[in-house]
Enzyme design. Structure first.
Site, short mmCIF file in Angstrom:
data_model
loop_
_atom_site.label_atom_id
_atom_site.label_comp_id
_atom_site.label_asym_id
_atom_site.label_seq_id
_atom_site.Cartn_x
_atom_site.Cartn_y
_atom_site.Cartn_z
N ASN A 110 34.56 45.07 61.74
CA ASN A 110 33.23 45.66 61.61
C ASN A 110 32.33 44.63 60.93
OD1 ASN A 110 34.11 48.14 62.70
ND2 ASN A 110 34.86 48.81 60.70
N ILE A 158 43.16 51.89 51.92
CA ILE A 158 43.29 53.04 51.02
C ILE A 158 43.08 54.37 51.75
CG2 ILE A 158 40.88 53.25 50.22
CD1 ILE A 158 42.06 53.34 47.33
N HIS A 166 36.89 41.12 56.64
CA HIS A 166 38.24 41.69 56.75
C HIS A 166 38.53 42.10 58.17
CE1 HIS A 166 35.35 44.85 55.64
NE2 HIS A 166 36.07 45.68 56.37
N LEU A 167 39.78 41.94 58.56
CA LEU A 167 40.26 42.37 59.86
C LEU A 167 41.11 43.62 59.65
CD1 LEU A 167 39.83 39.19 59.99
CD2 LEU A 167 41.36 39.22 61.94
N HIS A 168 40.77 44.69 60.37
CA HIS A 168 41.62 45.89 60.36
C HIS A 168 42.73 45.68 61.39
CE1 HIS A 168 38.65 48.71 58.33
NE2 HIS A 168 37.81 47.79 58.77
N GLY A 213 29.09 48.89 61.32
CA GLY A 213 29.78 49.88 60.47
C GLY A 213 30.52 49.28 59.30
P1 5GP Z 1 34.81 48.47 56.80
O1 5GP Z 1 34.23 49.86 56.90
O2 5GP Z 1 33.96 47.59 55.89
O3 5GP Z 1 35.12 47.82 58.09
O4 5GP Z 1 36.22 48.64 56.11
C1 5GP Z 1 36.40 48.75 54.74
C2 5GP Z 1 37.76 49.37 54.55
O5 5GP Z 1 38.14 49.18 53.20
C3 5GP Z 1 37.80 50.87 54.82
O6 5GP Z 1 38.75 51.14 55.85
C4 5GP Z 1 38.23 51.46 53.48
O7 5GP Z 1 39.11 52.56 53.61
C5 5GP Z 1 38.88 50.29 52.79
N1 5GP Z 1 38.78 50.32 51.34
C6 5GP Z 1 37.67 50.63 50.59
N2 5GP Z 1 37.94 50.54 49.29
C7 5GP Z 1 39.24 50.16 49.19
C8 5GP Z 1 40.11 49.91 48.07
O8 5GP Z 1 39.72 50.00 46.90
N3 5GP Z 1 41.39 49.56 48.35
C9 5GP Z 1 41.85 49.45 49.64
N4 5GP Z 1 43.13 49.10 49.80
N5 5GP Z 1 41.07 49.67 50.71
C10 5GP Z 1 39.78 50.03 50.49
#
Ligand code: 5GP
Ligand code: ZN
Length: 113
Positions: A86, A30, A99-101, A92
């Protein structure tokens, strides 16, 4: 069920899905940090990589990486890309569902912040 990404898996929260199979989905982040920024997640809930099961999670973890590489190939990220997991507070992680980015479409700096 409180988990944001479980709600996305179930369709209770909308997301732009780019891939789905029996085990995983991939959808657009998002708040994209690159021209292509996807999240690839297992449908089954794990809090993080650290929460996966050493005895049983190996096929799923392999599948997640295979899906990432398949998507990167399909998206023609020929100059490369970055895959990030992360994990936990020091890593972080902000959403507690593994989840994998997949980030691509620009040059990535190193080291990460
Ligand atoms: P983290 O910081 O846990 O590695 O990544 C979480 C990711 O989830 C962030 O990049 C953030 O932008 C994304 N994210 C958070 N809320 C939502 C959502 O409601 N929908 C989508 N598609 N992504 C989200
Ligand atoms: Zn979840």
């Amino acid at each position: 069920m409180e988990c944001l990404f479980c709600k996305i898996v179930d369709g209770a929260i909308p997301a732009t899905r780019v891939y789905e199979d029996e085990q995983v989905i991939a959808f657009c982040d998002i708040h994209p940090q690159a021209p292509l920024h996807l999240l690839v997640i297992p449908k089954e809930h794990f809090n993080s990589l650290a929460d996966t099961d050493p005895a049983t999670s190996e096929p799923l973890l392999g599948h997640l990486l295979k899906v990432v590489s398949d998507i990167a190939r399909a998206e023609k990220l020929n100059k490369g890309y970055r895959v990030v997991i992360n994990t936990g507070p020091d890593g972080g992680q902000t959403v507690d569902h593994l989840h994998l980015h997949l980030l691509g479409g620009r040059h990535m700096g190193w080291p990460p912040g």
